[in-house]
Scaffold this motif. Structure first.
Motif, PDB file in Angstrom:
ATOM      1  N   MET A   1      34.825  42.620  41.935  1.00  0.00           N
ATOM      2  CA  MET A   1      35.440  43.855  41.473  1.00  0.00           C
ATOM      3  C   MET A   1      35.438  44.916  42.567  1.00  0.00           C
ATOM      4  SD  MET A   1      37.091  44.907  39.082  1.00  0.00           S
ATOM      5  CE  MET A   1      37.377  45.796  37.631  1.00  0.00           C
ATOM      6  N   ALA A   2      34.479  44.810  43.474  1.00  0.00           N
ATOM      7  CA  ALA A   2      34.404  45.778  44.565  1.00  0.00           C
ATOM      8  C   ALA A   2      35.658  45.723  45.430  1.00  0.00           C
ATOM      9  CB  ALA A   2      33.155  45.531  45.397  1.00  0.00           C
ATOM     10  N   ASP A   3      36.199  44.512  45.651  1.00  0.00           N
ATOM     11  CA  ASP A   3      37.425  44.384  46.438  1.00  0.00           C
ATOM     12  C   ASP A   3      38.573  45.140  45.785  1.00  0.00           C
ATOM     13  OD1 ASP A   3      36.297  42.906  48.422  1.00  0.00           O
ATOM     14  OD2 ASP A   3      37.056  40.981  47.714  1.00  0.00           O
ATOM     15  N   ALA A   4      38.723  44.988  44.477  1.00  0.00           N
ATOM     16  CA  ALA A   4      39.807  45.667  43.763  1.00  0.00           C
ATOM     17  C   ALA A   4      39.641  47.177  43.849  1.00  0.00           C
ATOM     18  CB  ALA A   4      39.848  45.216  42.312  1.00  0.00           C
ATOM     19  N   ASP A   5      38.428  47.652  43.727  1.00  0.00           N
ATOM     20  CA  ASP A   5      38.183  49.096  43.800  1.00  0.00           C
ATOM     21  C   ASP A   5      38.474  49.641  45.193  1.00  0.00           C
ATOM     22  OD1 ASP A   5      37.460  49.131  41.143  1.00  0.00           O
ATOM     23  OD2 ASP A   5      35.301  48.958  41.567  1.00  0.00           O
ATOM     24  N   THR A   6      38.010  48.929  46.210  1.00  0.00           N
ATOM     25  CA  THR A   6      38.261  49.413  47.574  1.00  0.00           C
ATOM     26  C   THR A   6      39.739  49.328  47.927  1.00  0.00           C
ATOM     27  OG1 THR A   6      37.770  47.259  48.563  1.00  0.00           O
ATOM     28  CG2 THR A   6      35.952  48.841  48.412  1.00  0.00           C
ATOM     29  N   PHE A   7      40.413  48.301  47.434  1.00  0.00           N
ATOM     30  CA  PHE A   7      41.845  48.199  47.702  1.00  0.00           C
ATOM     31  C   PHE A   7      42.599  49.318  46.994  1.00  0.00           C
ATOM     32  CE2 PHE A   7      46.187  46.779  46.993  1.00  0.00           C
ATOM     33  CZ  PHE A   7      46.565  46.460  48.289  1.00  0.00           C
ATOM     34  N   ALA A   8      42.255  49.611  45.747  1.00  0.00           N
ATOM     35  CA  ALA A   8      42.909  50.686  45.007  1.00  0.00           C
ATOM     36  C   ALA A   8      42.712  52.026  45.718  1.00  0.00           C
ATOM     37  CB  ALA A   8      42.372  50.742  43.583  1.00  0.00           C
TER      38      ALA A   8
END
Length: 167
Positions: A1-8
């Protein structure tokens, strides 16, 4: 989920700047937004690698520039083809009702008779040529032509196409 948050977060921080850069390249806001969308789709699929770069924003700008150039080249090639060959030909009108009636009637004939009739009357082949192509004797081809014409005649003389009879 960290990847999605950093990408957003990366997306929110860089989108406007990327679109502005692409508008400068393309001169068109809609096209710039389309290219930006493609850039972010590519970035998301490679996000783990890109997020480790010193300047991921530079990757966006480079890929955006390459996509704009690619689109420009495709448009140039399409224009050259258009110029060389001209516009596409106008739509070809459909077959007339008599042709449709003939095709419908021919479908009801046995295959050997149908082939003989089509090759002879529409293809312009002689009886001898048809015999060679079919691997049959000339008398067999003549018989197929005769029987095919006899079966076809009543189907084509029907007043109403709905009344087409079976041979």
């Amino acid at each position: 989920m960290a990847d999605a948050d950093t990408f957003a977060e990366f997306y929110r921080a860089t989108y406007r700047g990327l679109v502005a850069q692409l508008v400068a390249y393309t001169g068109d806001l809609g096209e710039a937004q389309d290219v930006a969308q493609e850039v972010y789709v590519r970035a998301w699929s490679r996000w783990r690698r890109i997020s480790a770069y010193d300047d991921p924003r530079a990757w966006l700008g480079r890929v955006g520039h390459n996509l704009v150039i690619s689109r420009w080249r495709r448009a140039r090639t399409a224009l050259a083809g258009w110029t060389r060959h001209g516009p596409p030909p106008p739509a070809v009108p459909g077959p007339d009702p008599a042709t449709l009636d003939l095709v419908t009637a021919l479908r009801r004939l046995p295959e050997p008779q149908r082939r003989a009739l089509v090759l002879h009357h529409l293809g312009g082949f002689s009886v001898a040529e048809i015999a060679r192509m079919e691997g049959a004797s000339e008398n067999t081809v003549k018989a197929r032509l005769s029987r095919g014409r006899q079966a076809l005649a009543p189907m084509l003389t029907a007043a109403d196409p709905q009344e087409v009879r079976q041979p």
